[in-house]
Write an enzyme that holds these catalytic residues in place. Structure first.
Site, PDB file in Angstrom:
ATOM      1  N   THR A 116      -1.944  -6.704  -7.087  1.00 43.04           N
ATOM      2  CA  THR A 116      -2.067  -5.569  -6.108  1.00 43.04           C
ATOM      3  C   THR A 116      -2.518  -5.804  -4.705  1.00 43.04           C
ATOM      4  O   THR A 116      -3.169  -6.895  -4.565  1.00 43.04           O
ATOM      5  CB  THR A 116      -2.939  -4.261  -6.579  1.00 43.04           C
ATOM      6  OG1 THR A 116      -4.302  -4.918  -6.513  1.00 43.04           O
ATOM      7  CG2 THR A 116      -2.740  -4.180  -8.103  1.00 43.04           C
ATOM      8  N   ASP A 117      -2.361  -5.128  -3.768  1.00 40.70           N
ATOM      9  CA  ASP A 117      -3.029  -5.407  -2.611  1.00 40.70           C
ATOM     10  C   ASP A 117      -4.325  -4.692  -2.742  1.00 40.70           C
ATOM     11  O   ASP A 117      -4.703  -4.203  -3.581  1.00 40.70           O
ATOM     12  CB  ASP A 117      -2.176  -4.599  -1.513  1.00 40.70           C
ATOM     13  CG  ASP A 117      -2.883  -5.332  -0.050  1.00 40.70           C
ATOM     14  OD1 ASP A 117      -3.720  -5.944   0.018  1.00 40.70           O
ATOM     15  OD2 ASP A 117      -2.201  -5.033   1.038  1.00 40.70           O
ATOM     16  N   TYR A 118      -5.297  -4.730  -1.698  1.00 40.13           N
ATOM     17  CA  TYR A 118      -6.894  -4.488  -1.828  1.00 40.13           C
ATOM     18  C   TYR A 118      -6.801  -3.187  -2.302  1.00 40.13           C
ATOM     19  O   TYR A 118      -6.822  -2.225  -1.469  1.00 40.13           O
ATOM     20  CB  TYR A 118      -7.047  -4.672  -0.452  1.00 40.13           C
ATOM     21  CG  TYR A 118      -8.588  -5.245  -0.262  1.00 40.13           C
ATOM     22  CD1 TYR A 118      -9.337  -6.394  -0.099  1.00 40.13           C
ATOM     23  CD2 TYR A 118      -9.743  -3.954  -0.710  1.00 40.13           C
ATOM     24  CE1 TYR A 118     -10.646  -6.366  -0.126  1.00 40.13           C
ATOM     25  CE2 TYR A 118     -11.088  -4.310  -0.750  1.00 40.13           C
ATOM     26  CZ  TYR A 118     -11.677  -5.499  -0.319  1.00 40.13           C
ATOM     27  OH  TYR A 118     -12.896  -5.615  -0.089  1.00 40.13           O
ATOM     28  N   PHE A 136       0.867  -1.349   0.061  1.00 38.44           N
ATOM     29  CA  PHE A 136      -0.014   0.026  -0.065  1.00 38.44           C
ATOM     30  C   PHE A 136       0.880   1.204  -0.026  1.00 38.44           C
ATOM     31  O   PHE A 136       0.525   2.196  -0.434  1.00 38.44           O
ATOM     32  CB  PHE A 136      -0.919   0.022   1.233  1.00 38.44           C
ATOM     33  CG  PHE A 136      -2.005  -0.984   1.286  1.00 38.44           C
ATOM     34  CD1 PHE A 136      -2.878  -0.802   0.222  1.00 38.44           C
ATOM     35  CD2 PHE A 136      -1.993  -1.790   2.416  1.00 38.44           C
ATOM     36  CE1 PHE A 136      -4.030  -1.651   0.367  1.00 38.44           C
ATOM     37  CE2 PHE A 136      -3.291  -2.698   2.242  1.00 38.44           C
ATOM     38  CZ  PHE A 136      -4.269  -2.725   1.318  1.00 38.44           C
ATOM     39  N   SER A 190      -5.503  -1.097  -4.290  1.00 34.99           N
ATOM     40  CA  SER A 190      -4.177  -0.179  -4.201  1.00 34.99           C
ATOM     41  C   SER A 190      -4.079   0.548  -5.220  1.00 34.99           C
ATOM     42  O   SER A 190      -3.407   1.506  -5.312  1.00 34.99           O
ATOM     43  CB  SER A 190      -2.925  -1.048  -3.694  1.00 34.99           C
ATOM     44  OG  SER A 190      -2.496  -1.969  -4.399  1.00 34.99           O
TER      45      SER A 190
END
Ligand code: NOJ
Length: 744
Positions: free
Chosen positions: A289-291, A258, A293
């Site tokens: 990706t992260d959530y 993030f 991001s």
């Protein structure tokens, strides 16, 4: 040729050798896969391709805002090619069926989930497992987790988390391997091996996802999601190696972080994703990706809107968009406008499809959906036995005065504290499909002994009305065992703390119990190093037990009674106060090193520099001594001249169990490069061995320090060694060390 010139050439050659990107262990597509991928790709529409780059959560859980509802319709239309937060053979089968029976190309879905320290049988939190310094045990834990998860429909886990954590305010230190780079690398490799098993495609192997790339563990002030900034030298030397180790161990996927690094969010950071990950390390899996991001780069203020964010991401090297729906909504338009190319999209799709082929999903999309296997595997007696073994190994004995521990048979125990019979916190944060009711509480673990029980107080809040009963029972007992700590949700994601003490009135409870004069054994349950100087000083004994998972109560009872002699060592420094944070053992030297007798040195005026308990620290019910430390350099002779290329140092030491019971010791090897072209750390862990010694037994241990162990980023940023003197240190923690000098 002068020796100096020769050494320079040797450095150059050695750096070439070290930056070779690919090793045999990196994930590489199996033979024949690329042809199958290309054949499929040639039949796909642009929308279908973008669907393969899209990942949505189901309604079973989420770790952020649910931007996109209606995931089933998205699967059906081909707009969503991958799911997370769905598990159990039944649910996965239901969703997979939509993908392979109702879509045009019948491409199976990947099913991801955060299987972090167990799926159904819950093992200790990763920071706790790191305290075992037992790589086989850590690998076994990951193996059991993968065996269970794949039996429950899953084929992708968002682990290992390998972010170096040097700031205990950051709640996610619980998910990692602690503060040290070298130990972090070994743990990262062990976890990848455990998760991915012998080979991808085996029915019990799943894709690992190394996270969070990169530097997520160093947010300013320990606040989750905060800015990360540091020199490239520091970043490469301390923070990047565990990700690289995981990639080189074969991790098939990588998750972005993030945070930003050097002003560029990781999810749009070409330097990280393209230059370092793909070019330098030769990574051939896919990047997710992260959530949300991608979307968050708008908040970061580096793009004006989601569409631009998607372009930045794809151009940087991100393949799959987790939950942001940005690729799905905008990538087609971006391509039409020439902001991204068809070739880039195709390459991302190739990377995703390769792994679907690799797993064997096209042959059998339901290969992880066998209900009989699920029933036989989950929470099996063998898995629980493995969890108990790892849990015992993760416990760290921090203090033991008057031989309070192990407890003696027949002693009347006052078992006190908000966590003494608690189950709900024992599985910790990120507990997969674990059920807190399945946990063995400490009260249950100690059953069969004479127990007086009182809760004393809650985890949080100011209520002290329970103290009186706790003190009354303490007065009637031979020994007090008081179980205190944090709640499971006080660490993990979005759980930074500005205070590192025990929440609520727990510390007061412990201090009141101490006043009774009875021996007080403090059992800590927590997800990060705590600052508890008053308890450290006054308790008779202290056990750090983290959150040990399903078998917590049994494992702690084993240690309390000496059925298992504790062998854990701290993977993170425990500070005396928040003011010392960030605190870690391998700091660099300053121009004014600490001197207690001189004001004008690097120190506090109101606190010692030293931590409460140093990195690598942990006691045993026996004692160990170290003797005969020897170190000898070996220079390779190249064309008649000694050179540092392939230099090694051979180290040997004798370790003796000087106590009365058998015990395990983690023998730790540290080095210090005394003069470098840039400032060097005062100590760096470069090896360890965990050994079992019988009382009176002596064993000679040998270590080899390789050129890589002695290398660092020199002033010109090349990676390699420099000639000069090294200090070699060996001992049972990062402070109690015997030393010898050696010259290269
Ligand atoms: C956000 C977390 O940062 C990450 O670690 C996790 O894997 C994802 N959410 C998915 O749950």
């Amino acid at each position: 040729m002068t020796l100096f010139r020769f050494i320079k050439i040797a450095f150059f050659l050695s750096s070439l050798w070290l930056i070779q990107p690919a090793t045999a262990q990196n994930y590489r597509p199996s033979a024949g896969i690329d042809a199958r991928v290309d054949a499929l790709l040639s039949r796909m529409t642009l929308d279908e391709k973008i669907g393969q780059l899209t990942l949505y959560t189901t309604d079973w859980g989420s770790t952020g805002p649910t931007i996109r509802e209606g995931y089933k319709n998205d699967i059906r239309s081909g707009a969503c090619g991958n799911l997370f937060n769905s598990h159990t053979t039944e649910f996965v089968r239901e969703l997979q069926k939509v993908a392979v029976e109702e879509t045009r190309l019948k491409i199976p879905l990947l099913f991801g989930f955060d299987v972090i320290h167990g799926y159904k049988t819950i093992f200790p939190i990763p920071l706790g497992e790191a305290a075992s310094w037992d790589l086989e045990a850590i690998e076994k834990s990951a193996r059991v987790a993968a065996t269970e998860a794949t039996a429950a429909g899953l084929n992708w886990t968002y682990a290992p988390m390998v972010d170096i954590g040097r700031d205990p305010r950051w709640g996610r230190v619980m998910e990692g391997g602690g503060e040290d780079t070298w130990l972090g690398c070994r743990i990262a490799e062990a976890r990848v091996r455990g998760i991915q098993g012998k080979k991808l495609g085996d029915p019990d192997a799943m894709l690992a996802c190394v996270k969070h790339f990169a530097g997520y563990g160093a947010p300013i002030a320990g606040r989750d999601y905060n800015t990360v900034d540091m020199s490239e030298r520091y970043f490469r030397e301390y923070y990047l190696p565990p990700y690289e180790a995981a990639v080189r161990a074969g991790a098939a996927t990588v998750m972005t972080s993030f945070n930003d690094y050097d002003g560029v969010p990781a999810t749009g950071n070409k330097f990280l994703l393209d230059q370092i990950l793909r070019k330098e390390w030769g990574f051939e899996g896919f990047v997710v990706t992260d959530y949300t991001s991608i979307n968050e780069m708008v908040n970061h203020g580096v793009v004006a809107n989601d569409k631009e964010a998607g372009e930045l991401s794809l151009n940087a090297g991100v393949d799959m968009d987790m939950q942001g729906a940005v690729y799905q909504r905008f990538l087609k338009q971006s391509m039409q406008e020439g902001k991204v190319t068809q070739a880039q999209i195709d390459e991302g799709v190739r990377r995703v499809l390769r792994l679907k082929f690799e797993l064997g999903l096209f042959e059998d999309p339901y290969k992880y959906c066998n209900a009989a296997r699920e029933k036989a595997t989950l929470f099996s007696p063998e898995n629980r036995a493995a969890a108990r073994d790892v849990a015992r190994k993760s416990i760290v004995l921090l203090k033991n005065e008057k031989q309070a521990l192990p407890l003696k048979k027949g002693q009347k125990i006052a078992l006190i504290g908000p966590l003494a019979e608690n189950k709900s916190e024992l599985i910790g944060n990120w507990n997969g499909a674990g059920n807190a009711n399945d946990c063995v509480s400490l009260r249950e673990g100690l059953a069969g002994n004479e127990l007086l029980f009182a809760k004393g107080c809650d985890l949080v809040g100011e209520d002290k009305t329970g103290f009186a009963e706790a003190l009354r029972l303490a007065a009637q007992s031979d020994v007090v065992v008081v179980v205190v700590g944090e709640g499971a949700m006080m660490s993990g994601e979005a759980a930074a703390r500005a205070d590192l003490g025990l929440p609520g009135v727990q510390e007061d409870l412990v201090l009141e119990l101490v006043k009774t004069g009875k021996p007080v054994v403090v059992v800590l349950m927590n997800g990060r190093p705590l600052a508890i100087p008053r308890i450290a000083e006054s308790a008779t004994a202290i056990l750090e037990t983290w959150w040990l998972g399903t078998e917590a109560g049994n494992a702690i009872a084993d240690v309390l009674y000496g059925v298992y002699n504790p062998s854990g060592k701290l993977p993170m420094t425990f500070p005396r106060s928040v003011g010392q944070v960030p605190i870690f053992y391998n700091e660099r030297n300053t121009g004014r090193p600490y001197d207690p007798n001189s004001k004008w040195t690097s120190k506090y005026i109101d606190s010692p520099n030293s931590p409460q308990w140093p990195f690598g620290f942990g006691l045993s019910y026996t004692t160990f001594s170290y003797k005969e430390l020897k170190a000898s350099p070996e220079l390779t002779v190249l064309r008649g001249t000694p050179t540092l290329e392939r230099a090694r140092i051979q180290v040997s030491v004798q370790v003796t169990n000087t106590g009365k019971v058998a015990g395990e010791e983690v023998v730790q090897l540290y080095i210090r490069d005394l003069v470098g072209s840039v400032t060097r750390p005062v100590k760096e862990l470069k090896g360890f061995k965990k050994i079992l010694l019988q009382p009176g037994e002596t064993r000679e241990l040998k270590f080899t320090l390789t050129e890589k162990d002695l290398s660092f980023y020199r002033r010109d940023m090349t990676f390699g060694t420099e000639p000069g003197e090294y200090e070699i240190m060996v001992g049972g923690d990062s402070e109690a060390l015997t030393k010898v000098k050696v010259k290269l």
